[in-house]
Design an enzyme around this catalytic site. Structure first.
Site, PDB file in Angstrom:
ATOM      1  N   ASP A 274      -9.457  -3.652  -6.319  1.00 40.59           N
ATOM      2  CA  ASP A 274      -8.731  -2.617  -5.574  1.00 40.59           C
ATOM      3  C   ASP A 274      -8.748  -1.335  -6.390  1.00 40.59           C
ATOM      4  O   ASP A 274      -8.439  -1.341  -7.590  1.00 40.59           O
ATOM      5  CB  ASP A 274      -7.288  -3.094  -5.344  1.00 40.59           C
ATOM      6  CG  ASP A 274      -6.428  -2.105  -4.566  1.00 40.59           C
ATOM      7  OD1 ASP A 274      -6.971  -1.099  -4.057  1.00 40.59           O
ATOM      8  OD2 ASP A 274      -5.210  -2.335  -4.467  1.00 40.59           O
TER       9      ASP A 274
ATOM     10  N   HIS B  88      -7.638  -4.826  -1.599  1.00 36.91           N
ATOM     11  CA  HIS B  88      -6.600  -4.095  -0.884  1.00 36.91           C
ATOM     12  C   HIS B  88      -6.481  -4.598   0.561  1.00 36.91           C
ATOM     13  O   HIS B  88      -7.461  -4.632   1.297  1.00 36.91           O
ATOM     14  CB  HIS B  88      -6.901  -2.593  -0.891  1.00 36.91           C
ATOM     15  CG  HIS B  88      -5.704  -1.761  -0.616  1.00 36.91           C
ATOM     16  ND1 HIS B  88      -4.817  -1.369  -1.600  1.00 36.91           N
ATOM     17  CD2 HIS B  88      -5.197  -1.259   0.540  1.00 36.91           C
ATOM     18  CE1 HIS B  88      -3.850  -0.654  -1.075  1.00 36.91           C
ATOM     19  NE2 HIS B  88      -4.057  -0.574   0.225  1.00 36.91           N
TER      20      HIS B  88
ATOM     21  N   SER C  82       0.840  -1.194   0.000  1.00 35.72           N
ATOM     22  CA  SER C  82       0.000   0.000   0.000  1.00 35.72           C
ATOM     23  C   SER C  82       0.882   1.254   0.000  1.00 35.72           C
ATOM     24  O   SER C  82       1.756   1.390  -0.846  1.00 35.72           O
ATOM     25  CB  SER C  82      -0.946  -0.041   1.204  1.00 35.72           C
ATOM     26  OG  SER C  82      -1.939   0.943   1.112  1.00 35.72           O
TER      27      SER C  82
END
Length: 404
Positions: A343, A373, A189
């Site tokens: 995502d 995610h 991320s």
């Protein structure tokens, strides 16, 4: 007394659930997702925790951000007899080093791990399981970097800490039994964003060994087009809803959330920069197979000079590594990129992959067809919490590491 406490928490729970039901639209999980109900449950648990955090802050029990950090830290795992684990300081940056106890001939590879959390959440403790997994399954020395968090330490302190820790480790790798030519940076991320930015910052450092590789797990890469196909298709898919993504990004940079609507319309990018960036950031570069779930071209909106001034840090390659110049991209190390179908950040990874491919950088791409995610982070917590996609992602990453 116990009955009163039970009633209080029951009323609190109902209050938070109702508040979040009306504040957040129902999650949209595409049909065909094999663990649909489990993801729904996980989504509503997260929403409940966000609501509880807001409630605690309003009544003065604890700040929202500190409550969520505590939750994310979770319960630490038991001691691991297979690993040496030690907390150190690299310059002024906190790190935790994981090293297998089993002896080996020669030096090991080294991995620097930058955790996710949009620069505001996450910690060494939160990623303890992830780092232990990589250490044991790839027989590597892993350095988990505890960079400073916003808002206490404003951006770009997070990048500066990651760069400092990386340079320190590269210069002292042999002290930890690591081959300096086999150092890999990795992050998920926003940690993937940091890893990409650090790799770019190192390309012209002639006094350091070259990075062996970078591993970028569902990273955020650009703030030019926030309406790419993946943003449209996955705007309500857990766990990283589009609105939440943009709000967290603005908080990271300490920008008022009142500009959220204008940001969605790309009013922050002047025409000259639009022309420059369109060769790197464009839905035209997203393969048609990733538009099959729907995509409607964006309508261009008038440029706002005021918004551009506020959002200028978002266009810096440190925050948006996809906007780095070609001369930098061409010098990057071998790369592993993991993307998830469900995502909002999927297309950022696809666009970065294209840039690397165009410059002849070797790329290993792992696309998780049922991924969302955060799925790799959850996988390290075991069967009860893990999803099939996260388990697959962990295996693919370890297989890549073993080749380094």
């Amino acid at each position: 007394m116990e009955l009163l406490l039970m009633v209080f928490f029951a009323v609190l729970t109902v209050f938070v659930v109702i508040a979040f039901y009306y504040e957040h639209p129902k999650a949209e999980i595409p049909h065909g997702f094999s663990q649909r109900q489990k993801l729904y449950v996980f989504h509503y648990i997260i929403n409940f925790l966000f609501g509880l955090a807001k409630f605690f802050e309003k009544v003065g029990i604890m700040s929202e951000i500190h409550f969520l950090r505590t939750v994310m830290d979770g319960i630490p795992p038991f001691k691991d007899k297979q690993l040496f684990i030690k907390d150190l300081m690299f310059e002024k940056v906190k790190v935790r080093i994981y090293k297998p106890k089993i002896s080996t001939t020669g030096q090991r590879r080294g991995i620097l791990y930058f955790h996710g959390g949009v620069g505001q959440y996450g910690s060494i403790r939160a990623y303890e399981r992830t780092c232990r997994y990589f250490t044991k399954n790839s027989n590597s020395v892993v350095v988990s970097v505890g960079y400073r968090l916003a808002p206490e330490h404003p951006y770009p302190a997070q990048f500066e800490d990651c760069l400092t820790a990386t340079i320190h480790f590269m210069r002292t790798a042999q002290d930890y039994g690591v081959d300096p030519s086999r150092i890999i940076i990795c992050g998920d991320s926003s940690g993937g964003t940091l890893a990409a930015a650090v790799a770019q910052a190192l390309v012209n450092k002639r006094d350091l060994p070259k990075l062996r590789a970078q591993i970028l797990i569902y990273p955020f890469f650009q703030c030019v087009d926030l309406d790419l196909p993946s943003y449209q298709q996955n705007k309500q898919v857990p766990i990283l809803l589009k609105k939440r993504t943009l709000a967290l990004g603005l908080k990271y940079l300490n920008i008022d959330l009142s500009v959220l609507g204008a940001m969605r319309k790309a009013c922050h990018v002047p025409e000259d920069l639009q022309l420059k960036y369109q060769k790197w950031v464009s839905p035209d570069y997203i393969p048609d197979e990733f538009k099959a779930r729907g995509y409607k071209p964006s309508t261009r909106h008038p440029f706002s000079k005021e918004l551009h001034t506020l959002a200028k840090p978002m266009l810096d390659p440190v925050f948006s590594p996809l906007l780095a110049e070609d001369s930098v991209i061409a010098q990057l190390p071998e790369t592993f990129i993991l993307t998830c179908e469900f995502d909002v950040l999927r297309d950022d990874g696809l666009l970065y992959k294209k840039r690397l491919d165009d410059h002849g950088i070797k790329v290993t791409w792992c696309h998780l067809q049922e991924g969302f995610h955060g799925t790799v982070f959850l996988a390290a917590y075991g069967r009860a919490i893990a999803f099939h996609s996260g388990n697959k992602g962990l295996v693919k990453i370890v297989n890549f590491l073993r080749l380094m």
